[in-house]
Design an enzyme around this catalytic site. Structure first.
Site, PDB file in Angstrom:
ATOM      1  N   SER A 145       0.865  -1.183   0.000  1.00 37.51           N
ATOM      2  CA  SER A 145       0.000   0.000   0.000  1.00 37.51           C
ATOM      3  C   SER A 145       0.895   1.223   0.000  1.00 37.51           C
ATOM      4  CB  SER A 145      -0.892   0.013   1.243  1.00 37.51           C
ATOM      5  OG  SER A 145      -1.496   1.287   1.421  1.00 37.51           O
ATOM      6  N   TYR A 159      -1.655  -0.289  10.216  1.00 38.45           N
ATOM      7  CA  TYR A 159      -1.796  -0.753   8.836  1.00 38.45           C
ATOM      8  C   TYR A 159      -0.584  -0.339   8.019  1.00 38.45           C
ATOM      9  CZ  TYR A 159      -3.648  -1.436   4.139  1.00 38.45           C
ATOM     10  OH  TYR A 159      -3.817  -1.836   2.830  1.00 38.45           O
TER      11      TYR A 159
END
Length: 252
Positions: A145, A159
């Site tokens: 990501s 995350y």
């Protein structure tokens, strides 16, 4: 690139929906036989497998919980037993737990810990299990990501950390397996039209976040899947240990 993956066998974790399903379809369009994993969406996974078979390739949907590190070896064994080989691994399965800052007293620690287990240790376990049987000249693609290297909003520390960990691991894997001409690379998408993004952002991308994008739109699943397909294909054999952002310039 039509037929560029013909004769190859790919495993796409988390392939029953979203980006994973699109990557599986893109690989099948290029002639690859494809296995996908799922946890709870058996009907969706079988529907994806049926779609792949309709393209004239072999396909298999396997229930495998990436939170369970002991599930990795049986998963790889089943893929090899069914297809006879494994050439491409796409580590796509992940969850996103975001929205609260690290000093929030109501931080959901159990789910944050589970996120690390799935996103990092589950991915590591699958890669470890696959590495000895992956064909020489094979490909490993990690779906990271943009948050792994650029965090433009609060509430995403864990995350972001889990995705950043994949970068160092992929670089190490690239070094370890380079002698067998196996490549390992990380794709870092920005916001995509997936259920995961909707769970985090709600309906639409906040204007303030969109304004940070030089190309003022979100990524398409097709763009990200095409990049994964390129990295898995014959023209990417000298690209390894790299991190490729698909985020419209966010973070430049």
């Amino acid at each position: 690139m039509q037929g560029s993956l013909k004769g190859k066998v790919a495993l796409v974790t988390g392939g029953s929906r979203g980006l994973g399903a699109r990557i599986a379809e893109t690989f099948a369009n290029e002639g690859a036989d494809v296995a996908i994993t799922y946890v709870a969406s058996a009907d969706k996974a079988e529907a994806v497998a049926d779609t792949l078979r309709a393209k004239g390739v072999r396909a298999l949907a396997i229930r495998s919980d990436q939170a369970d590190m002991a599930a990795a070896s049986p998963l790889i064994d089943r893929v090899v037993a069914h297809f006879g080989r494994l050439d491409i691994l796409v580590n796509n399965a992940a969850i996103a737990v975001q929205g609260k800052t690290v000093d929030d007293r109501d931080l959901d620690v159990p789910n944050l810990d589970r996120q690390w287990q799935i996103n990092v240790m589950g991915t590591v376990s699958v890669t470890r299990a696959a590495a000895p049987v992956l064909s020489d000249g094979g490909r490993i693609v990690f779906i990271g990501s943009l948050l792994g290297t650029h965090v433009p909003f609060a509430g995403a520390a864990d995350y972001a950390g889990s995705k950043a960990a994949l970068i160092g691991y992929a670089k190490g894997v690239a070094r370890d397996l380079g002698g067998r001409n196996i490549t390992a690379n990380v794709i870092q998408p920005g916001v995509m039209p997936t259920d995961m993004a909707a769970d985090v952002l709600g309906d639409g991308v906040p204007e303030a976040l969109m304004n940070l994008h030089p190309i003022r739109r979100i990524a398409t699943l097709e763009e990200v899947a095409a990049t994964a397909c390129f990295l898995a294909g014959p023209h990417a054999g000298y690209i390894t240990g790299e991190v490729i952002n698909i985020a419209g310039g966010l973070g430049v």
